[in-house]
Design a protein around this motif. Structure first.
Motif, PDB file in Angstrom:
ATOM      1  N   VAL A 134       8.144   9.033  -8.073  1.00  0.00           N
ATOM      2  CA  VAL A 134       8.841   8.349  -6.983  1.00  0.00           C
ATOM      3  C   VAL A 134       9.117   6.915  -7.420  1.00  0.00           C
ATOM      4  O   VAL A 134       8.193   6.165  -7.742  1.00  0.00           O
ATOM      5  N   GLY A 135      10.389   6.533  -7.430  1.00  0.00           N
ATOM      6  CA  GLY A 135      10.792   5.209  -7.882  1.00  0.00           C
ATOM      7  C   GLY A 135      10.538   4.129  -6.847  1.00  0.00           C
ATOM      8  O   GLY A 135      10.045   4.382  -5.735  1.00  0.00           O
ATOM      9  N   ARG A 136      10.919   2.911  -7.183  1.00  0.00           N
ATOM     10  CA  ARG A 136      10.662   1.756  -6.328  1.00  0.00           C
ATOM     11  C   ARG A 136      11.457   1.825  -5.016  1.00  0.00           C
ATOM     12  O   ARG A 136      12.615   2.234  -4.992  1.00  0.00           O
ATOM     13  N   GLY A 137      10.809   1.386  -3.949  1.00  0.00           N
ATOM     14  CA  GLY A 137      11.498   1.199  -2.679  1.00  0.00           C
ATOM     15  C   GLY A 137      11.928   2.458  -1.967  1.00  0.00           C
ATOM     16  O   GLY A 137      12.814   2.409  -1.110  1.00  0.00           O
ATOM     17  N   THR A 178       3.098  -0.243  -2.244  1.00  0.00           N
ATOM     18  CA  THR A 178       3.506   0.907  -1.443  1.00  0.00           C
ATOM     19  C   THR A 178       2.580   1.073  -0.238  1.00  0.00           C
ATOM     20  O   THR A 178       1.363   0.919  -0.339  1.00  0.00           O
ATOM     21  N   HIS A 179       3.188   1.376   0.907  1.00  0.00           N
ATOM     22  CA  HIS A 179       2.425   1.566   2.143  1.00  0.00           C
ATOM     23  C   HIS A 179       2.257   3.060   2.403  1.00  0.00           C
ATOM     24  O   HIS A 179       3.237   3.790   2.549  1.00  0.00           O
ATOM     25  N   TYR A 180       1.009   3.503   2.422  1.00  0.00           N
ATOM     26  CA  TYR A 180       0.692   4.904   2.694  1.00  0.00           C
ATOM     27  C   TYR A 180       0.198   5.020   4.132  1.00  0.00           C
ATOM     28  O   TYR A 180      -0.849   4.471   4.488  1.00  0.00           O
ATOM     29  N   SER A 221       5.841   4.446  -7.368  1.00  0.00           N
ATOM     30  CA  SER A 221       6.080   3.038  -7.707  1.00  0.00           C
ATOM     31  C   SER A 221       5.847   2.143  -6.497  1.00  0.00           C
ATOM     32  O   SER A 221       5.595   2.621  -5.385  1.00  0.00           O
ATOM     33  N   ASN A 222       5.971   0.838  -6.713  1.00  0.00           N
ATOM     34  CA  ASN A 222       5.716  -0.124  -5.642  1.00  0.00           C
ATOM     35  C   ASN A 222       6.886  -0.199  -4.665  1.00  0.00           C
ATOM     36  O   ASN A 222       7.995   0.241  -4.943  1.00  0.00           O
TER      37      ASN A 222
END
Length: 371
Positions: free
Chosen positions: A309-312, A281-283, A295-296
């Motif tokens: 928060v789910g993936r993507g 994940t990009h913060y 999630s990632n």
């Protein structure tokens, strides 16, 4: 290792998760961002050394079948283990006939082919961890005909109202299995988990079929409590029964708390799931994250507080998301305020500026919807 096979049962009475269940069975629900609900019963069986598992599916099978696949990601022994996905070949128009007994009758040949003397039956809509190898040992040493797993709660008046309760004597013998009518706080919630010999299981299925087409395994076991030695074993640790929309939301939100999560997750008892290779994940610099599970594969530019928060997922700049469960690939647009919601997969909240529900009655955004 104990010679037992596992059954993950999908049939249940009085259970419907509004919104989410329109698209997939409960076992296929996203849970805590990266898991599916069915990962927990299958992982429990696999970790317990039970590598012959039957998964029963009654409706909307695509997402569940896609996720479970061959079962390889559940660490099932590649030589001796096997995952079977079994269907009820016929669907009755009246749902009262779509019981677990009906599923077992349709697939009796597959059950009879199992050479294991014991069977462990677990539901696909409950989240908990349990070592069935220890439970089978207790079952065998007790000499009981049937062992049932239960969880003692002190909030049964307003929770678990779609579940059943066990009436126990002082020796943990089961006197009856009854509906939870919400008339007492302290109850032993039946976890729809059974341990018994396969031959007895087959006998009960056949007997239930003769008595009534609407009978469930729970009904026939309850009827046999006076004749068979049926005993209860208490469960400790995290337990959630996903039987309606509120219970799904509550179970996800509860596990944001680390101490609560530690009662479910154990490094020595992994919960397996299908892996999803994606970037971290990009913060962004504008992002602000507090007490959340993210999630990632996400892009976070806004504020996320007390959320799953789910993936993507994408949370745009200026967006504020609080006390919500956001499923995979959802988009929360710039300056949008979302609070107390379950946002289903592929939804986009980009035109509205505020979607807020009462904390005691969370809202639902439909799958793929654009607001």
């Amino acid at each position: 290792m104990f010679k037992a096979f596992g059954i993950v049962n999908s049939s249940s009475k009085n259970i419907w998760v509004e919104g989410l269940q329109d698209y997939r069975p409960i076992g296929a629900f996203s849970f805590l961002g990266r898991y599916r609900v069915i990962d927990f019963p299958i992982s429990n069986l696999s970790n317990s050394g039970i590598d012959r598992i039957q998964v029963y599916v009654n409706n909307s099978p695509r997402s569940l079948v896609e996720h479970v696949g061959t079962g390889r990601h559940y660490n099932i022994n590649s030589k001796s283990g096997r995952m079977q996905i079994l269907f009820s070949e016929e669907r009755a128009r009246n749902d009262i006939y779509n019981t677990d007994i009906a599923s077992y009758v349709k697939n009796m040949e597959s059950i009879q082919r199992m050479h294991h003397p014991y069977v462990v039956i677990v539901p696909n809509y409950m989240v908990y961890s349990a070592d069935f190898s220890k439970l089978i040992t207790q079952h065998m040493e007790s000499g009981a005909d049937i062992t049932l797993l239960y969880h003692a709660v002190d909030n049964a008046k307003d929770h678990y109202l779609s579940c059943s309760i066990l009436d126990l004597n002082k020796q943990k013998g089961v006197l009856s299995i009854e509906p939870n009518h919400g008339n007492a706080k302290n109850r032993n919630i039946f976890m729809n988990t059974y341990i018994m010999k396969k031959d007895l299981f087959v006998e009960l299925v056949e007997k239930a079929q003769k008595i009534s087409s609407a009978y469930t395994l729970e009904d026939i076991v309850n009827e046999e409590c006076g004749e068979l030695d049926v005993r209860g074993i208490p469960h400790r640790g995290f337990f959630a029964s996903i039987t309606d929309f509120q219970s799904y939301y509550d179970a996800n939100i509860a596990l944001i708390d680390l101490k609560t999560a530690e009662t479910l997750f154990d490094p020595e008892w992994p919960i397996y799931t299908r892996t999803n290779d994606s970037s971290p994940t990009h913060y962004c610099k504008s992002a602000s994250i507090h007490r959340s599970v993210v999630s990632n594969g996400c892009l976070i530019e806004g504020t996320v507080e007390h959320c799953i928060v789910g993936r993507g997922c994408t949370i745009k700049k200026g967006a504020v998301v609080k006390n919500s469960v956001v499923l995979a690939n959802a988009v929360i647009g710039e300056n949008v305020h979302v609070e107390n919601q379950v946002v289903d997969k592929h939804s986009k909240l980009i035109r509205v500026k505020e979607v807020v529900s009462d904390p005691d009655h969370p809202g639902y955004i439909k799958r793929g919807d654009v607001l």
